[in-house]
Every structure is written in structure tokens, then in C-alpha cells.
Design an enzyme around this catalytic site. Structure first.
Site, short mmCIF file in Angstrom:
data_model
loop_
_atom_site.label_atom_id
_atom_site.label_comp_id
_atom_site.label_asym_id
_atom_site.label_seq_id
_atom_site.Cartn_x
_atom_site.Cartn_y
_atom_site.Cartn_z
N HIS A 99 37.63 -41.79 -31.87
CA HIS A 99 38.69 -41.76 -32.87
C HIS A 99 40.04 -41.77 -32.17
O HIS A 99 40.18 -41.15 -31.11
CB HIS A 99 38.58 -40.50 -33.75
CG HIS A 99 39.36 -40.61 -35.01
ND1 HIS A 99 40.66 -40.22 -35.09
CD2 HIS A 99 39.02 -41.10 -36.22
CE1 HIS A 99 41.10 -40.46 -36.32
NE2 HIS A 99 40.12 -40.99 -37.03
N GLU B 129 32.71 -41.97 -40.08
CA GLU B 129 31.98 -43.11 -40.61
C GLU B 129 30.46 -42.99 -40.38
O GLU B 129 29.70 -43.54 -41.14
CB GLU B 129 32.47 -44.38 -39.95
CG GLU B 129 33.97 -44.49 -39.96
CD GLU B 129 34.48 -45.41 -41.04
OE1 GLU B 129 34.07 -46.56 -41.04
OE2 GLU B 129 35.27 -44.97 -41.88
C1 LIG Z 1 38.15 -45.77 -33.50
C2 LIG Z 1 38.57 -46.46 -32.21
C3 LIG Z 1 39.11 -47.85 -32.54
C4 LIG Z 1 39.67 -45.64 -31.52
O1 LIG Z 1 39.93 -46.27 -30.36
P1 LIG Z 1 41.18 -46.03 -29.41
O2 LIG Z 1 41.85 -44.75 -29.65
O3 LIG Z 1 42.03 -47.26 -29.48
O4 LIG Z 1 40.43 -45.89 -28.03
P2 LIG Z 1 40.46 -46.93 -26.87
O5 LIG Z 1 40.18 -48.30 -27.40
O6 LIG Z 1 41.73 -46.69 -26.14
O7 LIG Z 1 39.21 -46.46 -26.02
C5 LIG Z 1 39.26 -45.52 -24.98
C6 LIG Z 1 37.99 -45.65 -24.15
O8 LIG Z 1 36.88 -45.16 -24.91
C7 LIG Z 1 35.94 -46.20 -25.11
N1 LIG Z 1 35.45 -46.12 -26.48
C8 LIG Z 1 36.16 -45.77 -27.58
N2 LIG Z 1 35.36 -45.77 -28.65
C9 LIG Z 1 34.14 -46.13 -28.22
C10 LIG Z 1 32.90 -46.32 -28.87
N3 LIG Z 1 32.77 -46.12 -30.18
N4 LIG Z 1 31.84 -46.70 -28.13
C11 LIG Z 1 31.96 -46.90 -26.81
N5 LIG Z 1 33.10 -46.72 -26.13
C12 LIG Z 1 34.18 -46.35 -26.84
C13 LIG Z 1 36.67 -47.49 -24.87
O9 LIG Z 1 35.78 -48.50 -24.44
C14 LIG Z 1 37.64 -47.09 -23.78
O10 LIG Z 1 36.93 -47.05 -22.58
P3 LIG Z 1 37.66 -47.51 -21.19
O11 LIG Z 1 38.67 -46.41 -20.93
O12 LIG Z 1 36.53 -47.56 -20.22
O13 LIG Z 1 38.31 -48.84 -21.46
C15 LIG Z 1 37.36 -46.59 -31.24
O14 LIG Z 1 36.90 -45.32 -30.89
C16 LIG Z 1 36.25 -47.45 -31.81
O15 LIG Z 1 36.29 -48.66 -31.69
N6 LIG Z 1 35.21 -46.81 -32.45
C17 LIG Z 1 34.15 -47.56 -33.06
C18 LIG Z 1 34.55 -48.04 -34.44
C19 LIG Z 1 34.58 -46.93 -35.45
O16 LIG Z 1 33.74 -46.05 -35.47
N7 LIG Z 1 35.60 -47.00 -36.32
C20 LIG Z 1 35.81 -46.02 -37.38
C21 LIG Z 1 36.97 -45.12 -37.05
S1 LIG Z 1 37.13 -43.80 -38.19
#
Ligand SMILES: CC(C)(COP(=O)(O)OP(=O)(O)OC[C@H]1O[C@@H](n2cnc3c(N)ncnc32)[C@H](O)[C@@H]1OP(=O)(O)O)[C@@H](O)C(=O)NCCC(=O)NCCS
Length: 505
Positions: free
Chosen positions: A391, A444
Site C-alpha cells: 500500500h 482488496e
Molecule cells: C498498491 C501499490 C501500487 C503501492 O505501491 P507503491 O507505494 O507505489 O510502491 P512501489 O511501487 O514504490 O513499490 C515498492 C517496492 O515494493 C514492491 N512491491 C510493492 N507492492 C508489491 C506487491 N503487491 N507485490 C510484490 N512486490 C510489491 C515493489 O516491487 C518495489 O520493490 P523494489 O523496491 O524492489 O522495486 C503496490 O503495493 C501494488 O502494486 N500492489 C498490488 C496492487 C494492489 O493490491 N492494489 C490495491 C491497493 S489498495
């Protein structure tokens, strides 16, 4: 007057010994609905065991009936003194990511205090809200003031107005919380009944919208259809730009769209399934009527309450992408339908609202618990995101996931057991292969499990999210309109330096 830790702490604390089996600590936490137990040796604090430690232990597949607490607890945790002033206690501990702290008096444990309580009284801005520079994705940047609610990512807490959102979900109806978001206060009994009747009377769609539904329903996914139908609703009802109308007119439009969205969604769903829409009933609650319109049958009370609680938990959530989109559009003085349509578009992306069905698809793809670990490891190694985890704001347990996990357990069923097993494995694997990223279950994951168990089809998961979130969007649009300034940020230009000579065409 200053407040000290002893004014806020819970006492007596729930304790356990280091030699006790994990199962004993788990049943204490479940019974008292708390997230941690303090580990003691006589009066002295020797450790703390949290839900997260239990998840780690579970991912390691230890036998909780024999595994000692000692191996999984955090030994010698930080403690606070009984007489410490809360501001000082918070300042000293804010850089850690604790949720609860043991309180001691002359070396003996006397209580437990939550970081959230300390923060509330210390009235210090959470460090995760501060943002001097402008990071990618505007993470942590404060772009507006709101009194609708907020999210405290480090504390794993969110609130609507002055109330904990999870407490509201546990104790009040959706309509009550809707009124809280729109008008700023929870209703008394008479007010609740008035508001309930008012919104129930607004569920029927105007004839032009109803006539359009069959064509729209056959054209695409329900959320895409909703965009089109909301746009048409605004046009048919002659909604004028927000810039040109007062609060009362905007509020009555907002009530109308929030009351009508479930009707639109249920009708679109049924039509795309080749079935006739089921007209709304005004003798049912918002959630019960939604389930009624989807299926044509009155849902069991347990399902109605589970969906109602899901909706309450997802009405609003800080400056998420769709809420921000709605406010940006409202700030231009556009009409309410334009703001809602823009928000629906933002919500439709899988990184925001599109994950619950994907989380369930993942459970299908995994198939059986024994395949979970290999499946998750492969997916992360390929660079895939595990849906339902991670998140932007929560770097600890998402309180909505914690609440919905309990709701799911209450509903029961094989899917719930399987989901919990996959959750434990995923949290364990992510902690190992993405150390320091603090990736935990988000709303979710269990939202999908709860909705599926209550009979909502997968294609309707994100639309159901929208059916609740539209209430939050509208509350924000009204707040923006009440004290508007055009939202118009800037971008840093990083392309080739201008001006270059324009080549001949
Ligand atoms: C929600 C979300 C977009 C937030 O992402 P964010 O704050 O932008 O985090 P980042 O994209 O900066 O990710 C940070 C690190 O964690 C990892 N990461 C984050 N969410 C992850 C996940 N669900 N699965 C695997 N790795 C994940 C990223 O690959 C990144 O790794 P790195 O440092 O090796 O590159 C992300 O966690 C995600 O894509 N989750 C899956 C989709 C989801 O469940 N969405 C509903 C949200 S309520």
C-alpha cells in the site's frame, strides 16, 4: 494542561510468559481483539508479541501448540514511563514503527499504550504526512486541507471526521456514516430515519437513463458502463456547473447520484447477463437493497451486514487517486457528474480499485495451499505485483484488511481458510524477498473474499467498491466547492533544452 501516559494507557495489560505456546498468545489476542501481548517474567517486561510476529511464525509453518512465544517475540522492547508526558513519549518513539508500547513504573509493567492514542493527544503531524520535496507519485505531499477524514499509514489507522472508521463500521449503519461524511455529524435516531427514507426515495433512475441501460450494458464492463450512465444522469437532470450553484443544490445532486449508483450497477450487471433489472425497494437499507437488486432475492442478514461493513470501510480513504481526481475536476467548477465520472475512471485502474477480483483470480491460479509458496516466489521473481498486498500509505497492517479478515472469518467457508493460508505465505515471502519494503495485506485481498462469499460476482467487485466510494467522492466535491481554489500544480520540464530551431516540414 499536559497529559501523561497514565491518562491514556489500557490497564491491566494482557500478558503472557515467554515459555507459553504461541497458541495461548493467539487465543488471548483473539478473545480481547487486540493486536499484541506483552511478554513478562514476573513484573518485568521481557518482550512483546504482535499479530505480525504470529503471521511470520505461521508462514514458517511452526506448530503453535508447542512453539514457544520466546522464539517469535521482540525481546526487550522499548517501554514508556507511567509519568512521561505524551508529546515527549511520541517524539522519542515516532521513528520506530511500533503500534503498542508497554508502560512501566519503577521497572514493573503497569499498562499498554497505543501509539495512535499518543499521537492523537500529542497532536504532532505524523512523519509520513510531511513532504518538503515533491517525490514521484506525490507520495506524502499535502495538497489540500480536509475535515472529512485521514489516514495514518504508520499507525495503521484511518478515521472519518473525528471517529475511527473501523469503530464506525463496527457500530453504525452505512446511512449514518454517509450522513456523517456529508453533513459533519452522526444522526440521532429520528435524523437517521429521516435520512434513510430520503435516500431510499432517490434510488429509481430517471426514464432517459433507464432507457439507455440495455445498449450501454452490452457494450462493456460494468464500471465503464457506470461512467457513461452517470454522465447521462447529470445531463438528463440538467446539472449545472458546480461553480454556478450553492451548497444545497450540490448536496441534493450528491444524494441523488449516491442513491442511484447501486441501481445503475445492478441493472447493468443483470442486463449484461441477459436478465431484466430488478427495481429498487425503498423498505430495505442501502446495502440490503443493493444485494436485492443484484440477485432479485433478499440476502441473509449476515451477508447484508458484511457488505454494509465493507462499504463503510471503503467510503473514503484520504487523498487516494480517485478522490484527488474528483477534487481536481470539482476545483474547475465543473458539474458533479463530471467529477464523479473522472473519479470512476481513476478507480478503474488495477493499482487503485481493480485488485479484488485479481486477488481472487490469484487464489484460483494457486489452487491449493501447498502450491502457494512456489507460486508467490515465481511471481515476485518475474517482477509481478501480488494483488492485494502493499500500500502506498500503510506500511503496517491495513486496518481495513484486519477488519475484513474478521468479517470473512465470521462468514466462514473453505475460501476464507485458503485465503488466510495464502496471506500468511505471501507476507512471509515478501518479507524475505523484498526486505524493508513493509508489504502487508491491503483491503482488496479480503474484500474479494468477503464479496465472493456474499454472492457478489467477480465482475462486480470493483463496481461495488465504487458504489460506496461515490459517497466519499461527493463529500470531497462539496468540501472543495465550499472553499474552492483551482488546483493547478506544475511539472518540472526534463526534455531537451528549448528553444531549438524547428526543422522544416
Ligand atoms: C498498491 C501499490 C501500487 C503501492 O505501491 P507503491 O507505494 O507505489 O510502491 P512501489 O511501487 O514504490 O513499490 C515498492 C517496492 O515494493 C514492491 N512491491 C510493492 N507492492 C508489491 C506487491 N503487491 N507485490 C510484490 N512486490 C510489491 C515493489 O516491487 C518495489 O520493490 P523494489 O523496491 O524492489 O522495486 C503496490 O503495493 C501494488 O502494486 N500492489 C498490488 C496492487 C494492489 O493490491 N492494489 C490495491 C491497493 S489498495
Amino acid at each position: 494542561m499536559t497529559t501523561a501516559v497514565h491518562d491514556l494507557m489500557s490497564s491491566p495489560p494482557v500478558t503472557c510468559s515467554a515459555g507459553a505456546p504461541l497458541a495461548e498468545a493467539t487465543s488471548m489476542m483473539d478473545a480481547q481483539q487486540i493486536g499484541s501481548v506483552v511478554i513478562t517474567d514476573g513484573p518485568a517486561v521481557v518482550g512483546i508479541l504482535t499479530e505480525r510476529d504470529l503471521l511470520r511464525a505461521s508462514a514458517a509453518r511452526v506448530d503453535p501448540s508447542v512453539e514457544p512465544v520466546r522464539r517469535w517475540m521482540t525481546p526487550d522492547p522499548d517501554v514508556v514511563a507511567l509519568d512521561e508526558e505524551v508529546g515527549a513519549a511520541w517524539a522519542g518513539l515516532s521513528h520506530h514503527h511500533y503500534r503498542h508500547l508497554p508502560v512501566v513504573d519503577r521497572g514493573s509493567l503497569v499498562g499498554v499504550v497505543s501509539i495512535r492514542d499518543l499521537l492523537a493527544v500529542a497532536q504532532i503531524r505524523p512523519t509520513d504526512e510531511a513532504g518538503a520535496d515533491v517525490p514521484r507519485g506525490l507520495e506524502g505531499v499535502v495538497v489540500a486541507e480536509t475535515s472529512i477524514g485521514d489516514v495514518r499509514g504508520l499507525q495503521g489507522f484511518f478515521h472519518y471526521r473525528q471517529y475511527s472508521a473501523t469503530d464506525l463500521a463496527a457500530r453504525r449503519s452505512l446511512e449514518d456514516v454517509w450522513q456523517l461524511l456529508f453533513d459533519g455529524a452522526l444522526p440521532d435516531r429520528a435524523g437517521a430515519s429521516r435520512f434513510g427514507s430520503e435516500v431510499a426515495s432517490l434510488r429509481t433512475l430517471p426514464p432517459g437513463v433507464a432507457a439507455l441501460l440495455p445498449a450501454i450494458a452490452s457494450a462493456g464492463a460494468p464500471l465503464d458502463a457506470l461512467r457513461t450512465v452517470v454522465s447521462h444522469l447529470g445531463a438528463e437532470l440538467g446539472w449545472r456547473p458546480g461553480h454556478d450553484i450553492g451548497h444545497e443544490e450540490l448536496r441534493s445532486q450528491a444524494l441523488r447520484v449516491c442513491a442511484a449508483v447501486p441501481t445503475m450497477l445492478a441493472a447493468v450487471h443483470r442486463l449484461s447477463d441477459g436478465k431484466a433489472p430488478v427495481p429498487p425497494r425503498d423498505d430495505l437499507s442501502h446495502a440490503a437493497n443493493y444485494l436485492w437488486m443484484l440477485t432479485g432475492e433478499e440476502a441473509p442478514e449476515a451477508y447484508v451486514r458484511a457488505i454494509e461493513q465493507y462499504l463503510v470501510l471503503t467510503l473514503d480513504h484520504g487523498f487516494n487517486a480517485s478522490t484527488f481526481a474528483a477534487r481536481v475536476i470539482a476545483s474547475t467548477g465543473a458539474d458533479l457528474a463530471a467529477a464523479v465520472v473522472g473519479a470512476i475512471g481513476a478507480l478503474s485502474g488495477p493499482l487503485h480499485g481493480g485488485a479484488p477480483s485479481r486477488a481472487l483470480d490469484m487464489l484460483d491460479a494457486i489452487g491449493t495451499p501447498d502450491r502457494a509458496e512456489a507460486w508467490i516466489r515465481d511471481a515476485v521473481a518475474r517482477g509481478d505485483r501480488i494483488m492485494g498486498f502493499g500500500h502506498r500509505v500503510y506500511k503496517t497492517d491495513d486496518p481495513r484488511a484486519v477488519f475484513l479478515r474478521r468479517v470473512a472469518r465470521g462468514l466462514g467457508g473453505d475460501l476464507v481458510d485458503f485465503a488466510e493460508e495464502v496471506e500468511r505465505t505471501t507476507v512471509g515471502v515478501l518479507a524475505e524477498v523484498k526486505p524493508g519494503r513493509r508489504l502487508y495485506t491491503n483491503v482488496e485481498f479480503f474484500a474479494g473474499v468477503v464479496m465472493h462469499t456474499c454472492g457478489i460476482p467477480r465482475s462486480m467487485f470493483t463496481p461495488t467498491f465504487a458504489a460506496g466510494r461515490v459517497i466519499g467522492w461527493c463529500a470531497h466535491v462539496m468540501e472543495q466547492a465550499g472553499d474552492n481554489r483551482l488546483i493547478r500544480p506544475a511539472a518540472r520540464y526534463v526534455g531537451p533544452p528549448p528553444p531549438q530551431p524547428v526543422p522544416p516540414g
